[in-house]
Scaffold this motif. Structure first.
Motif, PDB file in Angstrom:
ATOM      1  N   ILE A 288      43.540  75.587  38.485  1.00 45.90           N
ATOM      2  CA  ILE A 288      42.625  76.653  38.902  1.00 45.90           C
ATOM      3  C   ILE A 288      41.735  77.029  37.725  1.00 45.90           C
ATOM      4  O   ILE A 288      42.222  77.429  36.663  1.00 45.90           O
ATOM      5  N   LYS A 289      40.443  76.847  37.908  1.00 43.03           N
ATOM      6  CA  LYS A 289      39.489  77.263  36.870  1.00 43.03           C
ATOM      7  C   LYS A 289      38.977  78.653  37.253  1.00 43.03           C
ATOM      8  O   LYS A 289      38.326  78.834  38.281  1.00 43.03           O
ATOM      9  N   LEU A 290      39.297  79.596  36.410  1.00 44.66           N
ATOM     10  CA  LEU A 290      38.857  80.981  36.624  1.00 44.66           C
ATOM     11  C   LEU A 290      37.513  81.123  35.930  1.00 44.66           C
ATOM     12  O   LEU A 290      37.434  81.185  34.698  1.00 44.66           O
ATOM     13  N   GLY A 291      36.460  81.133  36.711  1.00 42.64           N
ATOM     14  CA  GLY A 291      35.107  81.111  36.139  1.00 42.64           C
ATOM     15  C   GLY A 291      34.816  82.350  35.307  1.00 42.64           C
ATOM     16  O   GLY A 291      35.289  83.446  35.599  1.00 42.64           O
ATOM     17  N   GLY A 292      34.020  82.126  34.278  1.00 42.91           N
ATOM     18  CA  GLY A 292      33.543  83.256  33.489  1.00 42.91           C
ATOM     19  C   GLY A 292      32.716  84.215  34.335  1.00 42.91           C
ATOM     20  O   GLY A 292      32.605  85.401  34.025  1.00 42.91           O
TER      21      GLY A 292
ATOM     22  N   VAL B  48      31.871  90.138  33.260  1.00 47.73           N
ATOM     23  CA  VAL B  48      30.605  90.518  33.898  1.00 47.73           C
ATOM     24  C   VAL B  48      29.552  89.726  33.140  1.00 47.73           C
ATOM     25  O   VAL B  48      29.249  90.020  31.987  1.00 47.73           O
ATOM     26  N   LYS B  49      29.065  88.663  33.777  1.00 52.45           N
ATOM     27  CA  LYS B  49      28.317  87.653  33.028  1.00 52.45           C
ATOM     28  C   LYS B  49      27.018  88.189  32.420  1.00 52.45           C
ATOM     29  O   LYS B  49      26.599  87.746  31.358  1.00 52.45           O
ATOM     30  N   GLU B  50      26.404  89.153  33.083  1.00 54.19           N
ATOM     31  CA  GLU B  50      25.127  89.645  32.552  1.00 54.19           C
ATOM     32  C   GLU B  50      25.301  90.743  31.498  1.00 54.19           C
ATOM     33  O   GLU B  50      24.327  91.194  30.917  1.00 54.19           O
TER      34      GLU B  50
ATOM     35  N   GLY C 237      33.955  80.917  29.801  1.00 53.41           N
ATOM     36  CA  GLY C 237      33.464  81.721  28.688  1.00 53.41           C
ATOM     37  C   GLY C 237      32.754  82.999  29.085  1.00 53.41           C
ATOM     38  O   GLY C 237      32.793  83.995  28.363  1.00 53.41           O
ATOM     39  N   GLY C 238      32.095  82.966  30.258  1.00 53.10           N
ATOM     40  CA  GLY C 238      31.403  84.152  30.750  1.00 53.10           C
ATOM     41  C   GLY C 238      30.575  84.838  29.689  1.00 53.10           C
ATOM     42  O   GLY C 238      29.911  84.183  28.878  1.00 53.10           O
ATOM     43  N   SER C 239      30.639  86.148  29.676  1.00 53.41           N
ATOM     44  CA  SER C 239      29.801  86.907  28.736  1.00 53.41           C
ATOM     45  C   SER C 239      30.430  86.994  27.342  1.00 53.41           C
ATOM     46  O   SER C 239      29.935  87.716  26.484  1.00 53.41           O
TER      47      SER C 239
ATOM     48  N   VAL D  27      37.092  78.995  40.807  1.00 50.81           N
ATOM     49  CA  VAL D  27      36.834  80.337  41.305  1.00 50.81           C
ATOM     50  C   VAL D  27      35.568  80.850  40.610  1.00 50.81           C
ATOM     51  O   VAL D  27      35.473  80.830  39.381  1.00 50.81           O
ATOM     52  N   THR D  28      34.589  81.259  41.403  1.00 51.70           N
ATOM     53  CA  THR D  28      33.335  81.780  40.841  1.00 51.70           C
ATOM     54  C   THR D  28      33.003  83.122  41.487  1.00 51.70           C
ATOM     55  O   THR D  28      33.731  83.591  42.369  1.00 51.70           O
ATOM     56  N   SER D  29      31.894  83.700  41.071  1.00 44.71           N
ATOM     57  CA  SER D  29      31.464  84.972  41.644  1.00 44.71           C
ATOM     58  C   SER D  29      30.971  84.792  43.074  1.00 44.71           C
ATOM     59  O   SER D  29      30.871  85.757  43.829  1.00 44.71           O
TER      60      SER D  29
ATOM     61  N   GLN E 110      21.910  68.258  47.884  1.00 43.28           N
ATOM     62  CA  GLN E 110      22.121  69.406  48.783  1.00 43.28           C
ATOM     63  C   GLN E 110      22.057  70.736  48.035  1.00 43.28           C
ATOM     64  O   GLN E 110      21.931  71.784  48.642  1.00 43.28           O
ATOM     65  N   VAL E 111      22.199  70.658  46.692  1.00 47.60           N
ATOM     66  CA  VAL E 111      22.402  71.884  45.909  1.00 47.60           C
ATOM     67  C   VAL E 111      21.138  72.313  45.185  1.00 47.60           C
ATOM     68  O   VAL E 111      20.563  71.542  44.422  1.00 47.60           O
ATOM     69  N   SER E 112      20.715  73.562  45.451  1.00 43.86           N
ATOM     70  CA  SER E 112      19.593  74.117  44.678  1.00 43.86           C
ATOM     71  C   SER E 112      20.167  75.029  43.612  1.00 43.86           C
ATOM     72  O   SER E 112      21.156  75.714  43.843  1.00 43.86           O
ATOM     73  N   ASP E 113      19.521  75.013  42.469  1.00 43.75           N
ATOM     74  CA  ASP E 113      19.944  75.930  41.412  1.00 43.75           C
ATOM     75  C   ASP E 113      19.317  77.292  41.698  1.00 43.75           C
ATOM     76  O   ASP E 113      18.113  77.454  41.623  1.00 43.75           O
ATOM     77  N   LEU E 114      20.155  78.239  42.059  1.00 42.20           N
ATOM     78  CA  LEU E 114      19.649  79.567  42.408  1.00 42.20           C
ATOM     79  C   LEU E 114      19.574  80.486  41.192  1.00 42.20           C
ATOM     80  O   LEU E 114      19.398  81.687  41.313  1.00 42.20           O
ATOM     81  N   GLY E 115      19.740  79.905  40.000  1.00 40.24           N
ATOM     82  CA  GLY E 115      19.651  80.711  38.771  1.00 40.24           C
ATOM     83  C   GLY E 115      21.007  81.251  38.371  1.00 40.24           C
ATOM     84  O   GLY E 115      21.920  81.348  39.191  1.00 40.24           O
ATOM     85  N   THR E 116      21.140  81.578  37.098  1.00 42.10           N
ATOM     86  CA  THR E 116      22.410  82.079  36.579  1.00 42.10           C
ATOM     87  C   THR E 116      22.205  83.454  35.987  1.00 42.10           C
ATOM     88  O   THR E 116      21.191  83.708  35.360  1.00 42.10           O
ATOM     89  N   LYS E 117      23.190  84.324  36.223  1.00 44.70           N
ATOM     90  CA  LYS E 117      23.135  85.653  35.604  1.00 44.70           C
ATOM     91  C   LYS E 117      23.564  85.520  34.149  1.00 44.70           C
ATOM     92  O   LYS E 117      24.541  84.846  33.848  1.00 44.70           O
TER      93      LYS E 117
ATOM     94  N   TYR F 145      23.736  84.568  30.113  1.00 39.94           N
ATOM     95  CA  TYR F 145      23.609  83.308  29.394  1.00 39.94           C
ATOM     96  C   TYR F 145      24.517  82.246  29.976  1.00 39.94           C
ATOM     97  O   TYR F 145      25.595  82.535  30.480  1.00 39.94           O
ATOM     98  N   ASP F 146      24.083  80.992  29.858  1.00 38.63           N
ATOM     99  CA  ASP F 146      24.955  79.897  30.258  1.00 38.63           C
ATOM    100  C   ASP F 146      24.645  78.688  29.395  1.00 38.63           C
ATOM    101  O   ASP F 146      23.516  78.229  29.346  1.00 38.63           O
ATOM    102  N   VAL F 147      25.659  78.185  28.695  1.00 41.35           N
ATOM    103  CA  VAL F 147      25.419  77.049  27.805  1.00 41.35           C
ATOM    104  C   VAL F 147      26.093  75.766  28.305  1.00 41.35           C
ATOM    105  O   VAL F 147      26.069  74.759  27.629  1.00 41.35           O
TER     106      VAL F 147
ATOM    107  N   GLY G 208      25.956  75.771  34.363  1.00 32.74           N
ATOM    108  CA  GLY G 208      26.033  76.546  35.603  1.00 32.74           C
ATOM    109  C   GLY G 208      26.525  75.762  36.809  1.00 32.74           C
ATOM    110  O   GLY G 208      27.224  74.754  36.697  1.00 32.74           O
ATOM    111  N   MET G 209      26.133  76.266  37.990  1.00 28.92           N
ATOM    112  CA  MET G 209      26.679  75.758  39.263  1.00 28.92           C
ATOM    113  C   MET G 209      26.319  74.294  39.538  1.00 28.92           C
ATOM    114  O   MET G 209      27.163  73.509  39.960  1.00 28.92           O
ATOM    115  N   LYS G 210      25.070  73.932  39.294  1.00 30.60           N
ATOM    116  CA  LYS G 210      24.646  72.568  39.644  1.00 30.60           C
ATOM    117  C   LYS G 210      25.423  71.522  38.825  1.00 30.60           C
ATOM    118  O   LYS G 210      25.877  70.518  39.353  1.00 30.60           O
TER     119      LYS G 210
END
Ligand SMILES: Nc1ncnc2c1ncn2[C@@H]1O[C@H](COP(=O)(O)OP(=O)(O)OP(=O)(O)O)[C@@H](O)[C@H]1O
Ligand SMILES: [Mg+2]
Length: 262
Positions: free
Chosen positions: A13-17, A22-24, A57-59, A172-174, A194-201, A203-205, A208-210
């Motif tokens: 189980i990957k517990l997403g940042g 709170v990523k932002e 890593g999240g915020s 697991v993501t937001s 099929q996947v569009s990048d809807l942007g990330t809240k 920083y992300d190094v 992200g999702m894509k």
């Protein structure tokens, strides 16, 4: 794979940042999310499931790396030490919350398991699993003769799954899944188009999702595995035997021998 015997079949189980922080908001822990996760994970641990946890890593990690690279261009040894420290700080908060709930988490910093990207040893995690512990590691940073390298939590989840022969990997993501442009969950993702990048809240190094979906498609193409991207509610459902989130399966999936894990 480390061991051929099928003594344990862990769920990774990957517990997403995006969930545990709170990523932002720089260096901000999402205590409510961690509490909810701890209850779900404890329930399933107690029911006998063998679980390996990886958190992102999240915020903490993403913010630290982004801020330093913007300021200095490149990360030096002191910066790497600082990023490692910030990740350890987040990891100990999560570990404490999980232990308080009764989960016997044993924590391995990512930079202890991997000396540089993809050069890792997961033997200790296997031993812990056999002994009833719940090993946890996290996305991290290492410094080697070629400078620093970021070890992505998503990559760790795949590498560990491969080494331990996991048949299920849950990210697991937001968000409740991989979303289309209308915000609807794409139930079955078989192709990156099929996947569009809807942007990330925030920083992300690590892409992200894509990038996550891309890596999942690639992993699924040569492993007999169920990969899902879901939120906390989704995790609870699938661990309880239900359906939730997006399932990621490469349309070109080729399995030579379904009976064997590769
Ligand atoms: N098509 C999409 N569907 C779902 N989420 C998307 C999509 N495009 C972008 N996102 C964003 O991607 C985020 C998930 O990726 P991200 O890397 O930020 O999270 P994470 O992997 O949980 O965090 P970390 O990398 O810190 O572990 C979501 O919070 C959402 O804002
Ligand atoms: Mg990510």
């Amino acid at each position: 794979m480390i061991h051929s015997k099928e003594l344990v079949e862990p769920i990774v189980i990957k517990l997403g940042g995006s969930v545990v922080t709170v990523k932002e908001k720089p260096y901000t822990v999402n205590h409510d999310a961690i509490k909810r996760l701890s209850k779900i994970i404890f329930k399933n641990y107690r029911a006998g499931k063998r679980l390996v946890l990886v958190h992102g890593g999240g915020s903490f990690g993403h913010t630290a790396v982004s801020e330093i690279s913007q300021r200095k261009g490149i990360l030096d040894v002191i910066d790497v030490a600082f990023v490692q420290y910030k990740m350890l700080e987040l990891a100990t908060i999560i570990t404490k919350a999980f232990i308080d709930e009764g989960i016997p988490v044993t924590l391995y910093p990512g930079h202890v398991l991997c000396r540089k990207s993809a050069d890792c040893n997961f033997e200790l995690l296997y031993e812990d699993l056999e002994n009833g512990l719940v090993p946890m590691t996290y996305g991290d940073i290492v410094y080697g003769d070629r400078g620093y390298a970021i070890i992505s939590g998503d990559d760790l989840a795949f590498w560990i799954s491969s080494a331990l022969g996991a048949r299920k990997i849950y990210f697991v993501t937001s968000e409740p899944g991989v979303l289309d442009k209308e915000g609807q969950i794409i139930r079955r993702v078989t192709n990156i188009d099929q996947v569009s990048d809807l942007g990330t809240k925030g920083y992300d190094v690590t892409g992200g999702m894509k990038k996550k979906v891309h890596a999942a498609l690639e992993y699924s193409s040569n492993h007999d595995v169920e990969i899902r991207i879901l939120d906390i509610d989704g995790l609870e459902k699938v661990l309880g035997g239900g359906e939730a989130g997006s399932i990621i399966v490469d349309s070109q999936k080729r399995l030579v021998n379904r009976g064997r894990r590769k």
